[in-house]
Design a protein around this motif. Structure first.
Motif, PDB file in Angstrom:
ATOM      1  N   LYS A 227       0.831  -1.209   0.000  1.00  0.00           N
ATOM      2  CA  LYS A 227       0.000   0.000   0.000  1.00  0.00           C
ATOM      3  C   LYS A 227       0.866   1.260   0.000  1.00  0.00           C
ATOM      4  O   LYS A 227       0.541   2.232  -0.665  1.00  0.00           O
ATOM      5  CB  LYS A 227      -0.922   0.013   1.225  1.00  0.00           C
ATOM      6  CG  LYS A 227      -2.153  -0.848   1.036  1.00  0.00           C
ATOM      7  CD  LYS A 227      -3.118  -0.664   2.201  1.00  0.00           C
ATOM      8  CE  LYS A 227      -4.220  -1.715   2.131  1.00  0.00           C
ATOM      9  NZ  LYS A 227      -4.993  -1.778   3.371  1.00  0.00           N
ATOM     10  N   VAL A 228       1.940   1.232   0.784  1.00  0.00           N
ATOM     11  CA  VAL A 228       2.853   2.384   0.791  1.00  0.00           C
ATOM     12  C   VAL A 228       3.430   2.581  -0.608  1.00  0.00           C
ATOM     13  O   VAL A 228       3.502   3.703  -1.113  1.00  0.00           O
ATOM     14  CB  VAL A 228       3.982   2.164   1.813  1.00  0.00           C
ATOM     15  CG1 VAL A 228       5.038   3.255   1.681  1.00  0.00           C
ATOM     16  CG2 VAL A 228       3.431   2.138   3.227  1.00  0.00           C
ATOM     17  N   ILE A 229       3.811   1.490  -1.243  1.00  0.00           N
ATOM     18  CA  ILE A 229       4.387   1.586  -2.596  1.00  0.00           C
ATOM     19  C   ILE A 229       3.340   2.099  -3.580  1.00  0.00           C
ATOM     20  O   ILE A 229       3.609   2.961  -4.411  1.00  0.00           O
ATOM     21  CB  ILE A 229       4.951   0.204  -3.025  1.00  0.00           C
ATOM     22  CG1 ILE A 229       6.177  -0.125  -2.158  1.00  0.00           C
ATOM     23  CG2 ILE A 229       5.282   0.188  -4.505  1.00  0.00           C
ATOM     24  CD1 ILE A 229       6.679  -1.544  -2.307  1.00  0.00           C
ATOM     25  N   ASN A 230       2.122   1.597  -3.481  1.00  0.00           N
ATOM     26  CA  ASN A 230       1.056   2.049  -4.396  1.00  0.00           C
ATOM     27  C   ASN A 230       0.841   3.557  -4.292  1.00  0.00           C
ATOM     28  O   ASN A 230       0.509   4.213  -5.277  1.00  0.00           O
ATOM     29  CB  ASN A 230      -0.267   1.354  -4.075  1.00  0.00           C
ATOM     30  CG  ASN A 230      -0.229  -0.130  -4.365  1.00  0.00           C
ATOM     31  OD1 ASN A 230       0.696  -0.617  -5.026  1.00  0.00           O
ATOM     32  ND2 ASN A 230      -1.213  -0.859  -3.863  1.00  0.00           N
ATOM     33  N   ALA A 231       0.985   4.088  -3.059  1.00  0.00           N
ATOM     34  CA  ALA A 231       0.715   5.512  -2.848  1.00  0.00           C
ATOM     35  C   ALA A 231       1.728   6.383  -3.572  1.00  0.00           C
ATOM     36  O   ALA A 231       1.459   7.538  -3.868  1.00  0.00           O
ATOM     37  CB  ALA A 231       0.705   5.829  -1.352  1.00  0.00           C
ATOM     38  N   ASP A 232       2.908   5.852  -3.851  1.00  0.00           N
ATOM     39  CA  ASP A 232       3.929   6.614  -4.584  1.00  0.00           C
ATOM     40  C   ASP A 232       4.883   5.629  -5.248  1.00  0.00           C
ATOM     41  O   ASP A 232       5.978   5.354  -4.757  1.00  0.00           O
ATOM     42  CB  ASP A 232       4.700   7.537  -3.624  1.00  0.00           C
ATOM     43  CG  ASP A 232       5.698   8.412  -4.379  1.00  0.00           C
ATOM     44  OD1 ASP A 232       5.753   8.311  -5.621  1.00  0.00           O
ATOM     45  OD2 ASP A 232       6.414   9.186  -3.722  1.00  0.00           O
ATOM     46  N   PRO A 233       4.459   5.083  -6.387  1.00  0.00           N
ATOM     47  CA  PRO A 233       5.233   4.005  -7.020  1.00  0.00           C
ATOM     48  C   PRO A 233       6.618   4.459  -7.470  1.00  0.00           C
ATOM     49  O   PRO A 233       7.483   3.621  -7.725  1.00  0.00           O
ATOM     50  CB  PRO A 233       4.367   3.613  -8.228  1.00  0.00           C
ATOM     51  CG  PRO A 233       2.997   4.147  -7.929  1.00  0.00           C
ATOM     52  CD  PRO A 233       3.214   5.378  -7.110  1.00  0.00           C
ATOM     53  N   ALA A 234       6.851   5.771  -7.545  1.00  0.00           N
ATOM     54  CA  ALA A 234       8.160   6.245  -8.016  1.00  0.00           C
ATOM     55  C   ALA A 234       9.219   6.171  -6.917  1.00  0.00           C
ATOM     56  O   ALA A 234      10.415   6.220  -7.203  1.00  0.00           O
ATOM     57  CB  ALA A 234       8.038   7.677  -8.518  1.00  0.00           C
ATOM     58  N   ARG A 235       8.785   6.096  -5.681  1.00  0.00           N
ATOM     59  CA  ARG A 235       9.719   6.073  -4.558  1.00  0.00           C
ATOM     60  C   ARG A 235      10.638   4.843  -4.640  1.00  0.00           C
ATOM     61  O   ARG A 235      10.162   3.726  -4.817  1.00  0.00           O
ATOM     62  CB  ARG A 235       8.931   6.057  -3.243  1.00  0.00           C
ATOM     63  CG  ARG A 235       9.781   6.265  -2.007  1.00  0.00           C
ATOM     64  CD  ARG A 235      10.464   7.616  -1.983  1.00  0.00           C
ATOM     65  NE  ARG A 235       9.505   8.701  -1.917  1.00  0.00           N
ATOM     66  CZ  ARG A 235       9.333   9.489  -0.855  1.00  0.00           C
ATOM     67  NH1 ARG A 235      10.099   9.301   0.204  1.00  0.00           N
ATOM     68  NH2 ARG A 235       8.444  10.452  -0.864  1.00  0.00           N
ATOM     69  N   LYS A 236      11.922   5.063  -4.486  1.00  0.00           N
ATOM     70  CA  LYS A 236      12.891   3.958  -4.596  1.00  0.00           C
ATOM     71  C   LYS A 236      13.221   3.372  -3.224  1.00  0.00           C
ATOM     72  O   LYS A 236      13.321   4.086  -2.240  1.00  0.00           O
ATOM     73  CB  LYS A 236      14.195   4.481  -5.211  1.00  0.00           C
ATOM     74  CG  LYS A 236      14.086   4.894  -6.665  1.00  0.00           C
ATOM     75  CD  LYS A 236      14.238   3.675  -7.592  1.00  0.00           C
ATOM     76  CE  LYS A 236      14.159   4.054  -9.072  1.00  0.00           C
ATOM     77  NZ  LYS A 236      12.815   4.518  -9.470  1.00  0.00           N
ATOM     78  N   MET A 237      13.462   2.063  -3.206  1.00  0.00           N
ATOM     79  CA  MET A 237      14.014   1.418  -2.020  1.00  0.00           C
ATOM     80  C   MET A 237      15.501   1.771  -1.918  1.00  0.00           C
ATOM     81  O   MET A 237      16.132   2.124  -2.914  1.00  0.00           O
ATOM     82  CB  MET A 237      13.874  -0.104  -2.125  1.00  0.00           C
ATOM     83  CG  MET A 237      12.422  -0.565  -2.133  1.00  0.00           C
ATOM     84  SD  MET A 237      12.309  -2.360  -2.180  1.00  0.00           S
ATOM     85  CE  MET A 237      10.513  -2.566  -2.190  1.00  0.00           C
ATOM     86  N   THR A 238      16.066   1.659  -0.712  1.00  0.00           N
ATOM     87  CA  THR A 238      17.505   1.833  -0.536  1.00  0.00           C
ATOM     88  C   THR A 238      18.068   0.489  -0.091  1.00  0.00           C
ATOM     89  O   THR A 238      17.726   0.008   0.995  1.00  0.00           O
ATOM     90  CB  THR A 238      17.794   2.884   0.558  1.00  0.00           C
ATOM     91  OG1 THR A 238      17.109   4.085   0.227  1.00  0.00           O
ATOM     92  CG2 THR A 238      19.284   3.170   0.647  1.00  0.00           C
ATOM     93  N   LEU A 239      18.869  -0.123  -0.931  1.00  0.00           N
ATOM     94  CA  LEU A 239      19.361  -1.447  -0.573  1.00  0.00           C
ATOM     95  C   LEU A 239      20.600  -1.316   0.309  1.00  0.00           C
ATOM     96  O   LEU A 239      21.472  -0.484   0.075  1.00  0.00           O
ATOM     97  CB  LEU A 239      19.644  -2.262  -1.833  1.00  0.00           C
ATOM     98  CG  LEU A 239      18.372  -2.446  -2.698  1.00  0.00           C
ATOM     99  CD1 LEU A 239      18.648  -3.341  -3.883  1.00  0.00           C
ATOM    100  CD2 LEU A 239      17.219  -3.004  -1.867  1.00  0.00           C
TER     101      LEU A 239
END
Lengths: 340, 340, 340
Positions: C301-313
């Protein structure tokens, strides 16, 4: 068709969306039915949240008041009203127990284009009106009605009464299709079908003649007559059809609500002298038309899951193919006459 | 305005989405309110599913722990933490019984831009705080508050008490609008309005003076004073307003949650000496503001059905037009000062 | 993996969507499992609304009938059937207690690519099969399983039994990761962990060895062995592992349903001689895997709210990074071999 006349109340506001257009219907004191777009021209509040004041409709957001022709005739606290301030109205006529609406350019509304419907108030038949909403595009419903080969499968338990012999006879019957000026005519003889109760006095078998007209923009008029066995070949040899042992009639209409939903109006019943069977026919109709709805809504979901997937048209689809060709021709002609 | 101060709990995590941004609020042991984006910088798990450990917040997916300034200060099983590893935080200040958040560039946060609000803890008034969520874009709510001509229609039964005379008087009253440095001021006299119970000792009629300021980015401060008849013309002739027979106050704020939803904060009540009427005012407020919500959510649905449809602005819309012009000017100035 | 074998009924139709493809499964009289696309090639009605007639499947819209290989073998009322009229079928094989389906080009189906699964019918272990559906993309579930550092946090109450010492020991354990031909192997020693009840006879502490293989396209095979303290250093010094005090096993598989939903198959249990603990392990598994589901669906759901946001590996993500690099390489090789 916007609805059965009796379903538009004598007083008050009735909101319905047709062809993606939110509408609000109401009756003038004369009884005349009027249709407004269901949005105030000021701030787009729904007029169906408003109130009737005599023959005028007041928006209950900021109080603007509109005459039956859609012109704004009052802005509270202001002495003048801009001439251009008006909401869109749609021509509506009541005929054949139903309300017919013209969603196009009002100047092009032409009462003569209303199909020759046979409504629930027709004295020949004893019918009760019904309505069913579909979560499906109207094309799928037209296609269903334009190819009744589905009756032997979808309606095997309702119309077919779970009788394998009857269903197979229907599945195997050949259909004659002819074009009408603004529609199609379909005829089927089922020879030697098992007699239903109302025709059993005649013997164990009957010849059944089903004929229906499917008229633009989506009206079906279907009669089913039960005749003594042997009638079918005599008819084909040129003999005129006599009075049937029993017959029934159904009128139906399909109206798009949105691209994804539709409205299906129907009535189904015996001759007026058998009015005691009216409710039984109504109930059978609802049972069968619900079978259609379940199948068509499921079909729509499959299509939604992959809209690019193509249907494969086969022999059974002659009726739908001819109909949509006719509709396309009519659309081209209408378009040409408008640009001319 | 992010919310009423009292609605942010003393302990634990409080997730709220504001301006499309999922946030998690929590209080430090000092009581200071802190706002984090509600997503871990590692794998975007919601931090509101995490847990507070003293003043730090641990993500409960892989255990990363963050200081109040958003820096990651622990990765379980690792001895070092990359310096750049941090979640975004948002400046928050509590003032006037409410929490105010700055959603823009943190360096540009400027406490002096918080409007001069009057909150529920103000000693002059007896008010209870309320909150209502809308399935509507915030613009429609601002527009509603910027043109109170709707009161005579939307609130004809609540504020208008179903009194036709009172509603008509409101509808016909003219409004003075003046611009403030960061907002607008609206004033209305209703002369010879029927006296409400609390002012009836004065006689059957009163002059009612309603004035409100509407301040960027969406705060309303409105007072209503009831005066002896004849006060209005004397005021217009230059006389100073004396003490009213009775007066009430309401403070309100509109905050976007998403493009399709908004939050409406409100409080409404009499002077502190009439605190016994606090609940009655609160209940009347909820009744009336629910009327707004129903109309505005319906309006939003009409707009959604055809987003291209334009509103037609008329004389009534002077307030909204002036306000949005002001907002546009402020946006241009802000944008210019940022590029300068 | 399409499902556990026992979940496909012996008779009747079973509709499931896998990889965005609506499917209908049924068994032939031989018991063989067959998968059709769940849409009739004629008018796209769902075949799961049809009926089995022996080994053939009839669409109950217009009555077309299909052989197990998908060819249409009957159009009611017609004597011939167009040769090209057929529905798509998908190769299915049952192996290791499960049904494995190939969703690609049927000619490329290769049974040898089915991972060496260990199913619930394996005689070594006592396991009960389970299934959980996720409102999340399958990538997030793979990532969860490819980095078990989350166990100390997400499962701190279930697998960790709320024991802080145990959770910290897990969080601090280092992981050895090696690449397999079509997957990855992960190994962890937890030294001196508190003994769980089944291993307490050994003393207050044990060394726990957890090893799992994660195999393309998403199969996990994990064993956990409890050993006397001191086993870990002897193992690292080259000693062979003896029989553990106790051990358990879990097999799992992740299958995409759509881009937004996934299916998680799992079984978890002790050795066959401890079959009396089968239900307890099943219940613990469901509790823990529900913890994963709640976290991952929240993350989605967090990702859906802003799909452009990148994870930090970070360091923790070594496993997922290696795995996706492997998958990318396999995809490139497959793609190259198909164009060659």
């Amino acid at each position: 068709m916007a609805g059965w006349s009796r379903d538009f109340p004598a007083t008050g506001l009735d909101a319905r969306t047709l062809l993606e257009e939110p509408l609000v219907f109401f009756r003038l004191s004369s009884g005349q039915l009027v249709a407004f777009e269901d949005r105030c021209c000021h701030r787009l509040a729904p007029l169906s949240h408003g109130q009737l004041e005599g023959d005028s409709l007041r928006c209950l957001y900021h109080g603007l008041r509109f005459a039956p022709d859609g012109r704004c005739i009052e802005i509270p606290g202001k002495t003048t009203v801009p001439k251009a301030l008006q909401v869109r109205t749609f021509p509506v006529i009541e005929k054949y127990s139903a309300a017919w609406i013209w969603m196009g350019e009002p100047a092009l509304a032409d009462e003569s284009l209303i199909p020759d419907f046979v409504g629930v108030d027709d004295p020949t038949w004893a019918m009760l009106p019904g309505r069913m909403d579909y979560e499906a595009n109207h094309h799928l419903i037209h296609d269903n009605l334009l190819d009744l080969s589905h009756v032997a499968y979808v309606h095997r338990k309702s119309f077919g009464e779970g009788n394998r012999e009857r269903n197979e006879a229907w599945a195997k019957a050949s259909v004659q299709i002819t074009e009408l000026p603004r529609g199609m005519r379909f005829s089927r003889w089922i020879e030697g079908a098992p007699s239903p109760p109302h025709s059993a006095a005649q013997g164990p078998q009957v010849d059944v003649f089903t004929r229906y007209d499917y008229l633009v923009p989506g009206v079906l008029l279907l009669s089913t007559g039960y005749y003594p066995t042997g009638t079918a070949p005599r008819y084909r040899a040129g003999e005129t059809l006599g009075t049937p042992i029993f017959d029934s009639f159904t009128c139906q209409a399909v109206t798009p609500l949105t691209a994804k939903s539709s409205c299906y109006f129907f009535a189904f019943g015996p001759r007026a002298q058998h009015a005691n069977m009216k409710e039984a026919f109504r109930d059978l109709g609802i049972k069968a038309f619900t079978e259609d709805r379940i199948m068509i809504e499921a079909q729509q979901k499959v299509i939604n899951a992959d809209p690019a997937r193509k249907m494969t048209l086969i022999d059974l689809d002659k009726g739908p193919v001819m109909y949509w060709r006719l509709v396309d021709r009519m659309l081209r002609e209408e378009s040409a006459s408008m640009t001319a």
